[in-house]
Design a protein around this motif. Sequence first.
Motif, short mmCIF file in Angstrom:
data_model
loop_
_atom_site.label_atom_id
_atom_site.label_comp_id
_atom_site.label_asym_id
_atom_site.label_seq_id
_atom_site.Cartn_x
_atom_site.Cartn_y
_atom_site.Cartn_z
N PRO A 1 0.80 -1.23 0.00
CA PRO A 1 0.00 0.00 0.00
C PRO A 1 0.83 1.28 0.00
O PRO A 1 0.46 2.26 -0.65
CB PRO A 1 -0.82 -0.12 1.29
CG PRO A 1 -0.88 -1.59 1.56
CD PRO A 1 0.45 -2.11 1.11
N VAL A 2 1.94 1.29 0.71
CA VAL A 2 2.77 2.49 0.79
C VAL A 2 3.33 2.85 -0.59
O VAL A 2 3.36 4.01 -1.00
CB VAL A 2 3.93 2.29 1.78
CG1 VAL A 2 4.87 3.50 1.76
CG2 VAL A 2 3.39 2.06 3.19
N LYS A 3 3.74 1.85 -1.34
CA LYS A 3 4.34 2.07 -2.65
C LYS A 3 3.31 2.36 -3.72
O LYS A 3 3.52 3.23 -4.58
CB LYS A 3 5.17 0.83 -3.04
CG LYS A 3 5.83 0.94 -4.41
CD LYS A 3 6.62 -0.32 -4.72
CE LYS A 3 7.28 -0.24 -6.09
NZ LYS A 3 8.04 -1.47 -6.41
N HIS A 4 2.19 1.65 -3.70
CA HIS A 4 1.24 1.72 -4.81
C HIS A 4 0.06 2.67 -4.60
O HIS A 4 -0.56 3.08 -5.57
CB HIS A 4 0.70 0.31 -5.10
CG HIS A 4 1.75 -0.65 -5.55
ND1 HIS A 4 1.98 -1.85 -4.93
CD2 HIS A 4 2.66 -0.57 -6.55
CE1 HIS A 4 2.97 -2.48 -5.53
NE2 HIS A 4 3.40 -1.72 -6.52
N TRP A 5 -0.26 3.01 -3.34
CA TRP A 5 -1.42 3.88 -3.10
C TRP A 5 -0.96 5.33 -3.10
O TRP A 5 -0.80 5.96 -2.07
CB TRP A 5 -2.09 3.52 -1.78
CG TRP A 5 -3.44 4.17 -1.62
CD1 TRP A 5 -3.75 5.24 -0.86
CD2 TRP A 5 -4.67 3.77 -2.26
NE1 TRP A 5 -5.08 5.56 -0.97
CE2 TRP A 5 -5.67 4.67 -1.83
CE3 TRP A 5 -5.00 2.75 -3.15
CZ2 TRP A 5 -6.99 4.57 -2.25
CZ3 TRP A 5 -6.31 2.65 -3.58
CH2 TRP A 5 -7.29 3.55 -3.13
N ARG A 6 -0.78 5.87 -4.31
CA ARG A 6 -0.28 7.23 -4.46
C ARG A 6 -1.08 7.96 -5.53
O ARG A 6 -1.54 7.35 -6.50
CB ARG A 6 1.20 7.22 -4.83
CG ARG A 6 2.09 6.57 -3.77
CD ARG A 6 3.49 6.31 -4.27
NE ARG A 6 4.18 7.53 -4.61
CZ ARG A 6 5.41 7.58 -5.12
NH1 ARG A 6 6.06 6.45 -5.37
NH2 ARG A 6 5.98 8.72 -5.40
N GLY B 1 -2.11 9.75 -8.71
CA GLY B 1 -1.58 9.64 -10.06
C GLY B 1 -1.18 8.24 -10.45
O GLY B 1 -0.82 8.00 -11.61
N TYR B 2 -1.24 7.30 -9.51
CA TYR B 2 -0.93 5.90 -9.80
C TYR B 2 -2.22 5.13 -10.07
O TYR B 2 -3.31 5.53 -9.65
CB TYR B 2 -0.16 5.26 -8.64
CG TYR B 2 1.30 5.60 -8.60
CD1 TYR B 2 1.74 6.93 -8.64
CD2 TYR B 2 2.27 4.61 -8.51
CE1 TYR B 2 3.08 7.25 -8.60
CE2 TYR B 2 3.63 4.92 -8.47
CZ TYR B 2 4.02 6.25 -8.51
OH TYR B 2 5.36 6.56 -8.47
N SER B 3 -2.10 4.01 -10.76
CA SER B 3 -3.29 3.31 -11.24
C SER B 3 -4.18 2.77 -10.13
O SER B 3 -5.41 2.84 -10.23
CB SER B 3 -2.89 2.17 -12.18
OG SER B 3 -2.11 1.20 -11.51
N ALA B 4 -3.60 2.22 -9.06
CA ALA B 4 -4.42 1.60 -8.01
C ALA B 4 -5.38 2.61 -7.40
O ALA B 4 -6.59 2.36 -7.27
CB ALA B 4 -3.54 0.99 -6.93
N ARG B 5 -4.87 3.77 -7.03
CA ARG B 5 -5.69 4.80 -6.39
C ARG B 5 -6.66 5.43 -7.39
O ARG B 5 -7.83 5.66 -7.08
CB ARG B 5 -4.79 5.87 -5.79
CG ARG B 5 -5.50 6.88 -4.90
CD ARG B 5 -4.49 7.86 -4.30
NE ARG B 5 -5.09 8.74 -3.33
CZ ARG B 5 -5.76 9.84 -3.63
NH1 ARG B 5 -5.93 10.18 -4.90
NH2 ARG B 5 -6.27 10.61 -2.68
N THR B 6 -6.18 5.69 -8.59
CA THR B 6 -7.01 6.31 -9.63
C THR B 6 -8.19 5.41 -9.98
O THR B 6 -9.34 5.86 -10.08
CB THR B 6 -6.17 6.58 -10.89
OG1 THR B 6 -5.05 7.41 -10.54
CG2 THR B 6 -6.99 7.28 -11.95
N LEU B 7 -7.90 4.13 -10.16
CA LEU B 7 -8.95 3.17 -10.50
C LEU B 7 -9.98 3.05 -9.38
O LEU B 7 -11.18 3.01 -9.63
CB LEU B 7 -8.31 1.80 -10.77
CG LEU B 7 -9.20 0.74 -11.43
CD1 LEU B 7 -9.45 1.08 -12.89
CD2 LEU B 7 -8.56 -0.64 -11.32
N ALA B 8 -9.49 3.02 -8.15
CA ALA B 8 -10.39 2.89 -7.00
C ALA B 8 -11.39 4.03 -6.93
O ALA B 8 -12.60 3.82 -6.75
CB ALA B 8 -9.58 2.81 -5.71
N TYR B 9 -10.91 5.26 -7.08
CA TYR B 9 -11.82 6.41 -7.01
C TYR B 9 -12.79 6.42 -8.18
O TYR B 9 -13.98 6.75 -8.03
CB TYR B 9 -11.01 7.71 -6.97
CG TYR B 9 -10.65 8.12 -5.56
CD1 TYR B 9 -11.54 8.84 -4.77
CD2 TYR B 9 -9.43 7.76 -5.01
CE1 TYR B 9 -11.23 9.19 -3.48
CE2 TYR B 9 -9.10 8.11 -3.71
CZ TYR B 9 -10.01 8.83 -2.95
OH TYR B 9 -9.70 9.17 -1.66
#
Length: 247
Positions: free
Chosen positions: A21-26, A28-36
Amino acid sequence: MSKIYIPAASAEQWAQFLADPVKHWRQGYSARTLAYSWQEASGFPVEVQAVLADQFPDIELLLALPEHQVPLPGGSRPSQNDIWVLARSEGKIVSIAVEGKVSEPFGPTVQEWRTEASPGKSERLNFLCEQLGIQSSVPDALRYQLLHRATSAVIEAKRFGAAHAVMLVHSFSQTSEWFQDYAAFVSLLGGSAASEDSIVSVGVRSGISLHLAWVRGDVQYLSKQRAKKRLTRQSTRTLRDKAAQHR
C-alpha cells in the motif's frame, strides 16, 4: 483465501488489499485512480459502460471485488486482478477482469519472465496457453501479465457459470502508454485490429466466449483528493469539549 467479503464504504478502503500500500497507493498511480473512478460510479464508470454496451446491451454490474486473486497452477502466486467484476447482460452472466493503468507497463515480457526457467513456470505457461487456445509458441516480446489476466477472466467465468469473459484495460494514461502491447495480444488471439475505447471478440476459449477491451478513463481521477469528513453537531461538540479540557 477467505470467501467472506465486506462492502467498501470509500475508495481509501481499497488500499488495504494491495501487496504494498505504501508504494502503490499514491496520487496519479493506477491503483488509487482506478479505485476512485469505480467507487464513485453508480455501477460501471460511464466510459466503461459505453464500451461494454457495444457487445453487452444494458449490462449491469452485480459485484465488483478489488484486488481479486485467482489461483493458477505452476506456483504460489495468483493472478491478482485490480478489479474482478461479475455482471449480467440480457440474462447472461459476464466475468470481467479489469487491469488499471496510468504509466505502468504490463510487467515483464514472456522472455523476461522465463529468464529463470523452472518446471513450475513451464507448467503455468502451458496452462495459460491451453486456457486461451494458443496453439503456436508465445512471442518472447508478449507481456506475461496479459496472458494470466485474460486467463483469470476465463477461469472465473467457469466458476460462476458465465457464458462470457472480458479482459478490460482501464487506462488513465493521457498518451495511451503501452497500448501497442495490448494490441499485440489482441492480434495473437486472432482479434481484429485493436483500437482504444472498443471491445473485440476473439472467439470461444475453453468453452467461454472471450472479449478484450481497452477503455480510456476519466483523467480527473488522477488527481482526486480524499473527501473531507463533514462535521456533525455532535462531532463539533465533541471537538469543543476536548479543546476545553486542554485549556
